[in-house]
Scaffold this motif. Sequence first.
Motif, short mmCIF file in Angstrom:
data_model
loop_
_atom_site.label_atom_id
_atom_site.label_comp_id
_atom_site.label_asym_id
_atom_site.label_seq_id
_atom_site.Cartn_x
_atom_site.Cartn_y
_atom_site.Cartn_z
N GLY A 120 0.85 -1.19 0.00
CA GLY A 120 0.00 0.00 0.00
C GLY A 120 0.88 1.23 0.00
N SER A 121 0.32 2.37 -0.34
CA SER A 121 1.11 3.60 -0.36
C SER A 121 1.35 4.14 1.04
N ASN A 122 0.39 3.91 1.95
CA ASN A 122 0.50 4.42 3.32
C ASN A 122 -0.03 3.39 4.32
N GLY A 123 0.59 3.40 5.50
CA GLY A 123 0.13 2.52 6.56
C GLY A 123 0.75 1.14 6.56
N LYS A 124 1.64 0.86 5.58
CA LYS A 124 2.26 -0.47 5.49
C LYS A 124 2.99 -0.85 6.78
N SER A 125 3.88 0.05 7.22
CA SER A 125 4.71 -0.27 8.38
C SER A 125 3.87 -0.46 9.64
N LEU A 173 7.92 -5.86 -5.47
CA LEU A 173 6.95 -6.60 -6.28
C LEU A 173 7.34 -6.62 -7.75
N ASP A 174 8.02 -5.57 -8.22
CA ASP A 174 8.43 -5.51 -9.62
C ASP A 174 9.32 -6.68 -10.02
N ASP A 175 10.05 -7.23 -9.05
CA ASP A 175 10.99 -8.33 -9.34
C ASP A 175 10.54 -9.64 -8.68
N MET A 176 9.21 -9.82 -8.55
CA MET A 176 8.66 -11.04 -7.96
C MET A 176 7.76 -11.73 -8.98
N ASP A 182 0.14 -16.09 1.16
CA ASP A 182 -0.99 -16.79 1.76
C ASP A 182 -2.09 -15.78 2.09
N VAL A 183 -1.68 -14.60 2.55
CA VAL A 183 -2.59 -13.47 2.72
C VAL A 183 -1.96 -12.26 2.04
N ALA A 184 -2.67 -11.66 1.09
CA ALA A 184 -2.19 -10.46 0.39
C ALA A 184 -3.06 -9.28 0.80
N VAL A 185 -2.43 -8.20 1.23
CA VAL A 185 -3.15 -7.01 1.67
C VAL A 185 -2.74 -5.81 0.82
N ILE A 186 -3.72 -5.13 0.23
CA ILE A 186 -3.48 -3.82 -0.40
C ILE A 186 -4.25 -2.80 0.43
N LEU A 187 -3.54 -1.98 1.17
CA LEU A 187 -4.18 -1.02 2.07
C LEU A 187 -4.80 0.15 1.32
N ASN A 188 -4.07 0.69 0.36
CA ASN A 188 -4.51 1.86 -0.40
C ASN A 188 -3.50 2.09 -1.51
N ILE A 189 -3.90 2.88 -2.48
CA ILE A 189 -2.98 3.24 -3.57
C ILE A 189 -3.14 4.72 -3.86
N LEU A 201 0.35 6.54 -13.32
CA LEU A 201 -0.23 5.93 -12.12
C LEU A 201 -0.62 4.48 -12.36
N GLU A 202 -1.11 4.17 -13.57
CA GLU A 202 -1.56 2.80 -13.84
C GLU A 202 -0.40 1.80 -13.75
N ASN A 203 0.83 2.24 -14.06
CA ASN A 203 1.99 1.36 -13.92
C ASN A 203 2.27 1.04 -12.45
N TYR A 204 2.13 2.05 -11.62
CA TYR A 204 2.32 1.87 -10.17
C TYR A 204 1.22 0.97 -9.60
N VAL A 205 -0.01 1.17 -10.05
CA VAL A 205 -1.14 0.33 -9.61
C VAL A 205 -0.89 -1.12 -9.99
N ALA A 206 -0.46 -1.34 -11.23
CA ALA A 206 -0.18 -2.70 -11.70
C ALA A 206 0.89 -3.36 -10.85
N SER A 207 1.88 -2.57 -10.44
CA SER A 207 2.94 -3.09 -9.57
C SER A 207 2.36 -3.56 -8.24
N LYS A 208 1.49 -2.76 -7.63
CA LYS A 208 0.88 -3.13 -6.35
C LYS A 208 0.06 -4.42 -6.48
N PHE A 209 -0.68 -4.56 -7.58
CA PHE A 209 -1.55 -5.72 -7.75
C PHE A 209 -0.77 -7.01 -8.05
N ARG A 210 0.53 -6.90 -8.28
CA ARG A 210 1.35 -8.11 -8.44
C ARG A 210 1.34 -8.96 -7.17
#
Length: 457
Positions: A120-125, A173-176, A182-189, A201-210
């Motif tokens: 996610g863009s924020n709140g990950k840590s 994620l770009d190199d995965m 087992d659990v994937a979490v996307i907090l926000n983008i 932005l769509e390139n960054y979004v695609a990266s997150k959804f990997r």
Amino acid sequence: MANIEATYYPQSGFLAVLGAGESGVGAAILAKDKGFDVFVSDKGGIAEQYKSTLIAEGIDFEQLQHSEARILQADLVVKSPGIPEKAPLVQALKASGIPVISEIEFAAQYTDAKLYCITGSNGKSTTTMLTYYMLQKAGVNVGLAGNIGKSFALQVARSDFDFYVLEISSFMLDDMYRFRADVAVILNITPDHLDRYEYQLENYVASKFRILQNQREEDYFIYCMDDEETMKALPAYTTKAMRLPFTQQQVLVQGAFLDENKNIVINIPNKETFEMNIEELSLQGKHNVYNNMASGLIGKAMELRNQTMKESMSSYVNIEHRLEHVACIGGVNYINDSKATNVNSVWYALESFSPDIILIMGGVDKGNDYEMLRDLVKAKVKAIVCIGKDTVRIHESFEDDADVIVNSSSMQEAVEMASHLSKKGDTVLLSPACASFDWFRNYEERGDKFKEAVMAL
């Protein structure tokens, strides 16, 4: 752009590691343990602690250069997430068909542990640390890695955890490729690091959804229904995993939501329902309700006891440099939010405090759009103290919204200015919205200098 060869990477031979920080040195140790011939190369200087580790492990390394001819002989390359794909050496490796993967990708193949992965863009840590804390309190044999803690590869090599909570960045994620959460979490983008994604932005979004790749029916995908970019992108990405949304805007049959009494309610099929009032959370603020919902969904998916979850969510103390309370001096609260390196993080920080705020911000501007902050600045901020080299756009963006905007020449001067501008009941908030590499080595050093300056008042 996916590196197709990376899905077929070798299990032996010559492995080169680019970057000798925490992840690179960890990857080198795991590779050595697995029988690879390992060479570590860092274009910059290698920190003494990592250098001595490499020497002790008998791993060949170089610093202040990349011996390109030698690296191009590699069967497999593990790259630091900080090195962009556009770097000439990375381009040369991919042109030669040499697989380039991340430390997380490399290490995951050598563990049977369950992987709980948060991006996610924020709140990950905060969410990662809260989840780790919750699992520890539940007595789970769990490791913490990714963007935080010790190298994942090092822990896979030298520890024996049954579970890992991983904070995963888009750069990782770009190199995965084969990796499965087992659990994937996307907090926000929200727009961040767009310089690495051709300002699309769509390139960054695609990266997150990997983070969803390779998930199975028994896995879970946790996401925020209130996040515009996530919901916009969702139809384009399929996953076999059970979907567990969270929201503060509607009632859900499956997922997490806020009821009319401000209780977080978590419902997962065939699991006990969880309820907890947001007043009981140790981390307050709207964004932290989201973070707790995401952590709570992981906890319930694991069938943790409700009592353990409540104890964890009511006693957790936030990580250093993220909305960290430093001191109250003369009735003024000083808050260190140095980890806020993008505009959205600052929005969350401003949303967490009542007026009046003296905001310390600035640094290396990553193409920030400050428009989303204007209403909050107008409503809550009485003065802005600029730090770092990129101050012009801050002045231009907020000249109509803040009564006072001043520049400083050091963190100490910025804190002294903020102190003079504040009165009892105010909050001095360091929340830079920018990278730190102009005046500081990293955001940790920036936060430490802020704390030193506050304690010297």
